[in-house]
Design an enzyme around this catalytic site. Structure first.
Site, PDB file in Angstrom:
ATOM      1  N   LYS A   1       5.091   4.726  -1.274  1.00  0.00           N
ATOM      2  CA  LYS A   1       4.937   6.168  -1.760  1.00  0.00           C
ATOM      3  C   LYS A   1       6.454   7.042  -1.313  1.00  0.00           C
ATOM      4  O   LYS A   1       7.132   7.693  -2.265  1.00  0.00           O
ATOM      5  CB  LYS A   1       3.986   7.049  -1.335  1.00  0.00           C
ATOM      6  CG  LYS A   1       2.765   6.732  -1.969  1.00  0.00           C
ATOM      7  CD  LYS A   1       1.314   7.039  -1.175  1.00  0.00           C
ATOM      8  CE  LYS A   1       0.115   6.733  -1.655  1.00  0.00           C
ATOM      9  NZ  LYS A   1      -1.038   7.122  -1.130  1.00  0.00           N
TER      10      LYS A   1
ATOM     11  N   GLY B   1       1.030  -1.253   0.050  1.00  0.00           N
ATOM     12  CA  GLY B   1       0.170   0.214  -0.145  1.00  0.00           C
ATOM     13  C   GLY B   1       0.654   1.241   0.096  1.00  0.00           C
ATOM     14  O   GLY B   1       1.917   1.266  -0.442  1.00  0.00           O
ATOM     15  N   SER B   2       0.318   2.249   0.528  1.00  0.00           N
ATOM     16  CA  SER B   2       0.866   3.492   0.676  1.00  0.00           C
ATOM     17  C   SER B   2       2.369   3.763   1.205  1.00  0.00           C
ATOM     18  O   SER B   2       2.993   4.612   1.238  1.00  0.00           O
ATOM     19  CB  SER B   2       0.021   4.680   1.219  1.00  0.00           C
ATOM     20  OG  SER B   2      -1.249   4.790   0.678  1.00  0.00           O
ATOM     21  N   THR B   3       2.939   2.636   1.952  1.00  0.00           N
ATOM     22  CA  THR B   3       4.226   2.530   2.601  1.00  0.00           C
ATOM     23  C   THR B   3       5.396   2.700   1.421  1.00  0.00           C
ATOM     24  O   THR B   3       6.260   2.926   1.782  1.00  0.00           O
ATOM     25  CB  THR B   3       4.344   1.313   3.341  1.00  0.00           C
ATOM     26  OG1 THR B   3       4.215   0.110   2.580  1.00  0.00           O
ATOM     27  CG2 THR B   3       3.344   1.383   4.737  1.00  0.00           C
TER      28      THR B   3
END
Length: 588
Positions: free
Chosen positions: A312, A308-310
């Site tokens: 980014k 997921g967003s980790t």
């Protein structure tokens, strides 16, 4: 008229008794004794000289045996020498079935003493009645051994005896179960560290020649044929104190949020040592393990997640490295969604115009996709690849998953976009922690290990980012833990903390499920000179909250706060009260 030819009879003289011939008897007795002595001497000579080898062999067959000398399997300890797996001497009950068949009436009581099925024991004894040895029960506890001894004394039961073996004991129980693993009845490693380092931990029993009496008891040791070789001790990188803290907080979070499970990994930035590695659900390696292997998996290395967003901050790092952006570059995320091909990328809110730091702090999908589109496919893939995604970490743990990272030549337009916000690739918790450790170590990726490294030893690494890029990304990630970010609950008083939240839907056989999420938080502290990296994942939280900043970040905060104190990491952002009081050597 008298007959003149008939002579008158003479009167009979008395018969004198014959005297025994004493001399003859003496000679005969002497000859008999000499003959017996000659026969006895000849027999002794024959047996002692002529038949020596034969008789010795026959004697040895009856009373001389080769017995094992028990050896201890290597001990496993934490980095501070605290025992995590030890071998303790225990007793094993064995029997001579040839003698037990003569006392079948005692078998039910013997079976009860050993908690065995009486009928099964009877059948086993009868089936092995032509043999001289069987195990009745190995590694019995104290009460069972005492009950058997009392039975032997009361019933004068022969053919039953004890021998010493070693039993593996795990003081940490569930807290270390997934990492340490366990051994089987033969003391061979079956899971975890016990399996991975079995050759090193394994011992080799010694051999000795002994004389046993009629009851099979050792009465004399004749000679030692082979000395026992003890197993080599193993020192892990784990810290027992931090492991207990991490286990407690992870368990509490899983229960609070009614989650399916969870994982937590903590690394030392400078050495790559794994300081804590815990999972939920857990299992106790000291207990019976008749169930399935589901609870015994070390999910930190065997199970994969979509991060997921980790990821980014990694996308931003790749763009910074190529000079395409700066932390203040403005990205327009209005109106909160962005079309990529025939698909839409959405944000939770319309954040409008954000700089790159704001993209990280607000976790904007639209903003990070626009940054990714500034690069070629190979640029993003190259950084992911250099960080170790799609390959095992080399930690040496059995069953480690490499995750999945498709080559950029197979990417499509929308897949390039999803890879920018953490979908379309899979990583283990340990892989994600290693990637964040590279950010914390000024762009140096170091190999991770579960074994303690020598203090002060230089740990070589591979540069995957410039130090300047890594520091800029860390500064941006610090805003995630601020009041403006998504992980305010990860903040630690007195320390500057940086990290990133991630909330990814779980993929199932029919695509992504509507209400099944994995909440993740990855971060490090202190920001200027990071010492520790930690990744927390809560699997399928069942309550109302499922975001990484709400579910996983508080676990990070509690465990990281304890870790910083355990390792005596000085505060880098002390509140005014600490400055005035002079605590930590920071006062005036």
């Amino acid at each position: 008229m008298a007959n003149p030819s008939r002579r008158p009879r003479r009167p009979l003289e008395p018969v004198k008794p014959r005297r025994p011939d004493i001399g003859l008897r003496r000679r005969l007795l002497l000859m008999a004794l000499v003959g017996a002595f000659v026969l006895l001497g000849a027999g002794v000579f024959y047996r002692q000289v002529v038949e020596t080898d034969f008789l010795q062999t026959e004697g040895e067959r009856r009373y001389l045996r080769v017995a094992e000398i028990a050896a201890r399997r290597g001990m496993i300890s934490d980095r501070n020498g605290e025992p995590l797996a030890v071998s303790t001497p225990v007793e094993t009950v064995w029997a001579d079935p040839r003698k037990l068949v003569e006392r079948l009436d005692v078998l039910p009581e013997l079976a009860a003493s050993l908690d065995l099925d009486p009928q099964a024991l009877r059948e086993r004894v009868l089936a092995k009645s032509d043999r001289g040895f069987i195990y009745l029960k190995r590694r019995v506890d104290f009460d069972e051994a005492r009950a058997v001894r009392e039975l032997i004394a009361r019933e004068r039961l022969g053919g039953v005896d004890f021998e010493t073996e070693y039993r593996r004991f795990y003081p940490g129980a569930e807290v270390f179960g997934h990492v340490i693993g366990f051994t089987d009845i033969e003391d061979r490693g079956q899971e975890g560290i016990e399996f991975a380092y079995d050759a090193q931990l394994q011992s080799e029993p010694g051999l000795r020649r002994v004389i046993r009496d009629g009851r099979k008891r050792i009465v004399q040791e004749v000679e030692q044929l082979r000395p026992p070789r003890q197993g080599t001790d193993l020192v892990l990188s784990l810290d027992r104190r931090l492991q207990f803290l991490a286990y407690r907080e992870l368990l509490a979070a899983v229960r609070e949020h009614k989650a399916v499970g969870g994982t937590l990994v903590a690394l030392d930035v400078d050495t790559g040592e794994v300081l804590a590695m815990v999972n939920q659900p857990g299992y106790n390696p000291n207990a019976l393990r008749d169930g399935g292997s589901e609870r015994r998996r070390n999910r930190c290395v065997t199970d994969v997640i979509e991060p997921g967003s980790t990821v980014k901050p990694l996308v931003v790092a790749a763009a910074l490295e190529r000079g395409l952006i700066t932390p203040t570059t403005e990205i327009d995320t209005e109106p909160g969604y962005f079309r990529v091909g025939r698909n839409l990328v959405r944000d939770v809110h319309d954040y409008g115009l954000l700089d790159v730091t704001g993209v990280i702090a607000k976790s904007s999908n639209v903003g990070v996709v626009k940054i990714a589109q500034m690069m070629e496919y190979a640029d993003l893939w190259s950084l992911y690849d250099h960080l170790g995604f799609g390959r095992v970490t080399g930690v040496g743990f059995p069953g480690e998953s490499p995750g999945n990272l498709r080559h950029y030549s197979d990417w499509r337009v929308f897949e390039h976009a999803t890879l920018a916000f953490g979908y379309g690739l899979s990583v283990t918790t340990l892989q994600l922690a290693q990637a964040y450790a590279a950010l914390a170590a000024d762009g140096i990726k170091r190999p991770v290990t579960l074994l303690r490294r020598e203090p002060g030893a230089a740990v070589p690494g591979t540069r995957v980012l410039s130090a300047e890029t890594a520091r800029m990304v860390r500064a941006m990630m610090e805003q995630v833990v601020s009041e403006k970010g998504t992980a305010r609950r990860a903040a630690i008083a007195g320390y500057r903390v940086a990290g990133k939240t991630g909330t990814a839907k779980k993929a199932g056989p029919n695509g992504y499920a509507g209400r099944r999420y994995q909440a993740v938080f990855a971060g490090f502290a202190p920001v200027d000179r990071p010492r520790l990296v930690m990744v927390v994942m809560i699997d399928e939280p069942g309550g109302k909250s499922y975001y990484g900043g709400v579910v996983a970040a508080p676990v990070f905060q509690k465990v990281m706060e304890g870790a910083l104190r355990l390792f005596n990491v000085p505060p880098d952002n002390p509140p005014p009260s600490m400055l005035l009081s002079g605590r930590g050597g920071l006062g005036l």
